[in-house]
Design an enzyme around this catalytic site. Structure first.
Site: not given
Ligand code: AMP
Length: 125
Positions: A39-40, A97, A105-106, A110, A112
């Site tokens: 993760d960035i 999420n 948000e994306v 995904h 995590h």
């Protein structure tokens, strides 16, 4: 801003662009079904995202539309990545999420993987 999980797949989303190699990622694993990268903006000592290679907006979209082989391959990849990261020994937390209430948000599914420390609270906001 949270995404609309029922919207059509946006092939310009950041993870679609990572999958196409248009923008870089810090890759940790890749197979036929999944890509995993750091993760960035890490929120734990280990914070890795695992994404399916198919175009799925959300967990809801994936579990409704993906084939059995894609689902099995993706779930297995999450386990493989966790072992590759070495977080299986002390344990880790998985999070997905989904949509507005999940504050996704994306708009590409995904998972995590959080590890490297203990997580005391189930939910913090
Ligand atoms: P979510 O709120 O579940 O949609 O989480 C999206 C996650 O994607 C956040 O933890 C971001 O830090 C992460 N993220 C966004 N852009 C990138 C990127 N280019 N590379 C890696 N992680 C990213």
């Amino acid at each position: 801003m949270p995404i609309d999980p029922k919207a059509a797949y946006d092939d310009q989303n950041v993870f679609a662009r990572i999958l196409r190699g248009e923008i870089p990622c810090n890759k940790v694993y890749e197979d036929d079904h999944a890509l995993a990268f750091h993760d960035i903006r890490p929120q734990a000592p280990v914070h890795v995202l695992v994404i399916p290679k198919g175009a799925y907006v959300s967990w809801d979209d994936f579990t409704a539309k993906a084939g059995d082989a894609e689902i099995a391959g993706f779930i297995r990849a999450v386990g493989t990545v966790s072992r590759q990261l070495g977080v299986d020994a002390d344990g880790y937390r998985l999070m997905v999420n989904m949509g507005q209430n999940g504050h996704q948000e994306v708009p590409h599914l995904h998972v995590h993987i959080f590890g490297g420390r203990q997580f005391y609270h189930m939910i913090c906001d």
